[in-house]
Motif scaffolding. Structure first.
Motif, PDB file in Angstrom:
ATOM      1  N   VAL A  10       0.853  -1.183   0.000  1.00  0.00           N
ATOM      2  CA  VAL A  10       0.000   0.000   0.000  1.00  0.00           C
ATOM      3  C   VAL A  10       0.891   1.236   0.000  1.00  0.00           C
ATOM      4  O   VAL A  10       1.609   1.494   0.963  1.00  0.00           O
ATOM      5  N   GLU A  11       0.850   1.970  -1.083  1.00  0.00           N
ATOM      6  CA  GLU A  11       1.717   3.137  -1.207  1.00  0.00           C
ATOM      7  C   GLU A  11       1.024   4.353  -0.608  1.00  0.00           C
ATOM      8  O   GLU A  11      -0.009   4.804  -1.085  1.00  0.00           O
ATOM      9  N   VAL A  12       1.600   4.876   0.475  1.00  0.00           N
ATOM     10  CA  VAL A  12       1.017   6.027   1.169  1.00  0.00           C
ATOM     11  C   VAL A  12       1.882   7.251   0.903  1.00  0.00           C
ATOM     12  O   VAL A  12       3.041   7.311   1.297  1.00  0.00           O
TER      13      VAL A  12
ATOM     14  N   ASP B 137      -1.640   4.752  -3.816  1.00  0.00           N
ATOM     15  CA  ASP B 137      -2.872   4.146  -3.304  1.00  0.00           C
ATOM     16  C   ASP B 137      -3.676   5.137  -2.479  1.00  0.00           C
ATOM     17  O   ASP B 137      -4.895   5.130  -2.485  1.00  0.00           O
ATOM     18  N   THR B 138      -2.956   6.002  -1.737  1.00  0.00           N
ATOM     19  CA  THR B 138      -3.644   7.059  -1.005  1.00  0.00           C
ATOM     20  C   THR B 138      -2.661   8.200  -0.824  1.00  0.00           C
ATOM     21  O   THR B 138      -1.454   7.968  -0.750  1.00  0.00           O
TER      22      THR B 138
ATOM     23  N   PHE C  60      -6.344  11.948   4.486  1.00  0.00           N
ATOM     24  CA  PHE C  60      -5.967  11.003   3.434  1.00  0.00           C
ATOM     25  C   PHE C  60      -7.144  10.771   2.505  1.00  0.00           C
ATOM     26  O   PHE C  60      -8.302  10.866   2.910  1.00  0.00           O
TER      27      PHE C  60
ATOM     28  N   LEU D 128      -8.820   8.810  -1.288  1.00  0.00           N
ATOM     29  CA  LEU D 128      -8.919   7.562  -2.038  1.00  0.00           C
ATOM     30  C   LEU D 128      -8.901   7.914  -3.526  1.00  0.00           C
ATOM     31  O   LEU D 128      -9.944   8.257  -4.098  1.00  0.00           O
TER      32      LEU D 128
ATOM     33  N   ALA E  81      -6.694   3.659  -7.869  1.00  0.00           N
ATOM     34  CA  ALA E  81      -5.600   3.260  -6.982  1.00  0.00           C
ATOM     35  C   ALA E  81      -5.250   1.803  -7.271  1.00  0.00           C
ATOM     36  O   ALA E  81      -6.148   0.960  -7.358  1.00  0.00           O
TER      37      ALA E  81
ATOM     38  N   ASN F 138      -4.088  -0.490  -5.482  1.00  0.00           N
ATOM     39  CA  ASN F 138      -4.494  -1.401  -4.421  1.00  0.00           C
ATOM     40  C   ASN F 138      -5.592  -0.730  -3.590  1.00  0.00           C
ATOM     41  O   ASN F 138      -5.363  -0.250  -2.491  1.00  0.00           O
ATOM     42  N   ARG F 139      -6.815  -0.716  -4.152  1.00  0.00           N
ATOM     43  CA  ARG F 139      -7.892   0.036  -3.509  1.00  0.00           C
ATOM     44  C   ARG F 139      -8.226  -0.542  -2.136  1.00  0.00           C
ATOM     45  O   ARG F 139      -8.434   0.209  -1.181  1.00  0.00           O
TER      46      ARG F 139
ATOM     47  N   ALA G 218      -5.806   0.614   0.301  1.00  0.00           N
ATOM     48  CA  ALA G 218      -6.002   2.029   0.612  1.00  0.00           C
ATOM     49  C   ALA G 218      -7.149   2.199   1.599  1.00  0.00           C
ATOM     50  O   ALA G 218      -7.060   2.978   2.550  1.00  0.00           O
TER      51      ALA G 218
ATOM     52  N   TRP H 187      -6.071   1.359   4.966  1.00  0.00           N
ATOM     53  CA  TRP H 187      -5.263   2.439   5.546  1.00  0.00           C
ATOM     54  C   TRP H 187      -6.164   3.562   6.054  1.00  0.00           C
ATOM     55  O   TRP H 187      -5.970   4.097   7.150  1.00  0.00           O
TER      56      TRP H 187
END
Lengths: 428, 295
Positions: free
Chosen positions: A40-42, A99-100, A319, A321, A325, A327-328, A331, A334
């Protein structure tokens, strides 16, 4: 002859290599497809002391609750997220969103919403009953046509007046000024003592000052009306507010490089007052590594900006959405952590802010933060201008431009015209 | 076959540059001018052709006038300062001082630093605090007993941009020195001897013999400095950020594109910068082309 050919080929190849080299470098954040389901890319701009620790604390909770997922920190350094947002814009335009991503809650997200980059998160608010745990006014102020596009993680306060008790005592200011008139009188007294009455930083800190003066002079209701269809930017109340602003600015010291040197003037007893958001508390209070190591109430003290007592001018990191994304599900997981009491109580004491939720564990927040938490639960709310709550980017830039030009011309009428024009052209 | 052999290697040699320049310079330039003539005032709309509307509309904006004035002051002080200082340094070098090589290296070194690094250092040096709060250059002046010279540097509302040119002069005058030094060395000693024999003073040798022969060098230096100055962005952002008080067209362009989200306005400003630079460069190209043909 042959050597000439060889050298020609060599140079051509070298040229092609330099050309293709430009395309590399940005791709390092990509990962093989197999990984994508777990990662999950934040995307955030939390890299500084305190905020990065807070993010790490949330990451630990996230990975504990979601064993199949790994947190990928795509943070980009830089104070208010200038650089992060420039990079984000290119990612979104290329349709390769993280992702978010972090964004100031409120109108600053409008550009993304209009461009169709964001998915509404109303379903999360329903599922987690977030409307009950966030203050009603906060939910109202971040809704766009009934849709909410972000989950606020923390709350900062913008309308805080920081002052030096030492300088005030020396100048004979016995009571902390609560109205704009008292404030001007106090500034005058400090000036008589040869100290800097009001310290300011670069131009954005002056816009930050303006929002507190507008709130204090117009009152909360009129201030909140400025961002609606019934706004009155040209009326006499605004003229008076801007004249107050001019009077207050006439007590400002030499502009410093940024808000930190301005705050330091107060902490060092060189200046009487500065108006800055409550991130200044961490700077005053933290040990010398990331702060000044000063003692609260003796070296520095605080109060709501003059005329704004009872109102909490807020800003918030949130954050989102993004549509598309990779990897919804990750996300959403997260966002659930970011919205949770556990997540917010882990993040905020480290970052030096308060949770957006009303049910936070009050024992975690001490000194200034205890004050802020109390006010957050009880005060009226107003959104910040400079920090993206009430105005979109274009409008904020226009306001900054008007204030920057005002600092040179000192022409209140021109400032008012420019502000009215900015409101008209904002397309908001 | 032999004829192909003659031109093909040469073409291969330059082909990558031709392709790269065609796409990344002229292609982008054309695209920018096209964008400047549309009403694409946000990132989502398609934008339709509006002719020169943006180019005219820009002149109604106070900020544009301010940034153009700033660019003019900056250019005048920077180009003038670097030329005079560079010439003076070259003149001193030419007089054959001891350890010339060392001095030459010292004066050239600032060129090796990026404008960003220069800017960060000079931001601190040019701190606007005065009196007790003086740091950087103001503190130095204080220490020298020259308190009356302390000023706001780049935060001065009237002459701030002149202060902004100081780091640029510091960085580029060594380069101008190198140019002039090469020019000085190109003046045959016989000419100077002849002038001296005819009773010329040393000053007149420079004024009447050397300087006129340095005209091409001066012109090159002027063009190089002029176009750097009109495009100035990195130095200014590193010293003061994107503040109105030191606004120049390049910074305004960046704010228009990335903060105001107004691509058409940014493209218009970019177009004006290109035009301003062309005013410098095109006459120079024409002039050097003619000279080549003559010789």
């Amino acid at each position: 002859m042959r050597r000439r050919w060889m050298s020609a080929v060599a140079v051509t190849v070298a040229g092609l290599l330099t050309l293709t080299a430009c395309g590399d470098g940005g791709g390092s954040a990509q990962s093989p497809q197999a990984d994508a389901a777990k990662k999950v890319e934040v995307f955030s701009w939390w890299t500084g002391p305190g905020e990065a620790d807070g993010l790490k604390a949330m990451k630990e909770i996230f990975e504990k609750q979601n064993t199949g997922l790994t947190f990928f920190d795509a943070a980009v350094a830089g104070g208010s997220g200038d650089k992060a947002r420039a990079l984000l814009a290119t990612k979104l335009q290329a349709d390769t969103p993280p992702d978010t991503f972090q964004g100031h809650a409120g109108a600053e997200l409008q550009g993304y919403i209009k461009a169709g980059d964001l998915e509404s998160v109303n379903f999360l608010y329903d599922e987690l009953k977030l409307r009950d745990v966030f203050p009603q006014q906060l939910v109202d102020q971040i809704s766009v046509d009934g849709q909410i596009y972000s989950v606020p993680v923390n709350i900062h306060r913008s309308n805080v007046m920081w002052f030096s008790p030492v300088v005030l005592k020396e100048a004979g200011v016995t009571e902390v000024p609560a109205t704009i008139e008292d404030f001007v009188a106090a500034l005058e007294k400090v000036k008589q003592k040869g100290k800097v009455p009001l310290s300011i930083g670069s131009e954005w800190t002056v816009v930050h000052l303006l929002e507190s003066v507008l709130l204090g002079s117009l009152g909360t209701e009129a201030y909140n009306r400025l961002w609606t269809a019934n706004s009155d930017w040209s009326g006499p109340a605004m003229t008076k507010a801007l004249n107050d602003f001019k009077t207050i600015m006439s007590y400002a010291g030499d502009p410093q490089d940024d808000w930190q040197p301005a705050a330091k003037q107060v902490a060092d007893g060189e200046a009487g007052f500065t108006i800055m958001g409550d991130w200044a508390y961490g700077y005053f209070h933290n040990p010398p590594d990331g702060g000044l190591g000063k003692t609260s109430k003796t070296d520095f003290d605080w109060a709501p900006a003059p005329g704004t007592g009872g109102t909490f001018m807020w800003l918030s990191d949130s954050f989102t959405l993004p549509k598309g994304a990779p990897n919804r599900d990750g996300a959403v997981a997260w966002l659930k952590v970011a919205a949770s009491k556990e997540g917010q109580d882990a993040f905020n004491p480290k970052k030096g802010s308060i949770p957006a939720r009303k049910d936070a564990d009050a024992s975690l927040y001490t000194d200034y933060l205890a004050d802020a938490l109390k006010d957050w639960g009880s005060n009226k709310l107003a959104g910040s201008i400079q920090h993206g709550v009430t105005v979109n980017d274009a409008w904020r830039t226009a306001i900054n431009e008007a204030v920057g030009l005002f600092q040179q011309s000192q022409d209140v009428a021109a400032l008012q015209t420019a502000l009215a024009e900015a409101a008209k052209n904002s397309g908001q | 076959m032999t004829r192909v052999r003659r031109w093909l290697p040469g073409l291969l040699l330059v082909a990558p540059s031709i392709a790269a320049i065609a796409v990344f310079v002229y292609g982008m330039l054309g695209w920018n001018f096209r964008l400047a003539m549309t009403d694409k005032h946000d990132e989502i709309s398609e934008g339709s052709f509006v002719g020169l509307e943006n180019f005219i509309g820009l002149w109604d904006q106070q900020r544009w006038h301010l940034s153009v004035n700033h660019a003019i002051v900056f250019t005048a002080v920077f180009v003038g300062g670097a030329l005079v200082l560079g010439w003076l340094l070259a003149f001193l070098m030419e007089k054959g001082i001891r350890g010339e090589g060392t001095f030459r290296a010292i004066y050239l070194f600032p060129m090796a630093i990026s404008f960003v690094a220069t800017g960060v250092v000079w931001r601190w040096l040019m701190n606007s605090g005065t009196g007790e709060r003086a740091v950087g250059l103001n503190r130095l002046l204080d220490g020298l007993g020259l308190e009356f010279l302390q000023w706001q540097w780049f935060r001065d509302p009237d002459w701030g941009m002149a202060a902004m040119a100081v780091p640029a002069i510091w960085q580029m005058s060594g380069y101008v020195m190198a140019l002039f030094l090469a020019g000085f060395r190109g003046v045959p000693e016989e000419l100077r001897e002849a002038a001296r024999v005819d009773g010329c003073t040393e000053w007149d040798v420079y004024r009447r013999i050397v300087l006129p022969m340095l005209r091409p060098v001066t012109l090159s230096a002027l063009i190089i400095l002029g176009h750097i100055s009109l495009k100035a962005f990195d130095l200014i952002v590193a010293v003061s950020g994107k503040q109105i008080i030191t606004d120049v067209p390049a910074v305004f362009m960046w704010v228009a594109v990335f903060d105001s989200h107004d691509p058409a306005k940014g493209a218009t400003i970019a177009a004006y910068i290109v035009i301003a630079v062309s005013v410098f460069v095109i006459p120079y190209l024409v002039w050097s082309l003619r000279k080549e043909r003559r010789s």
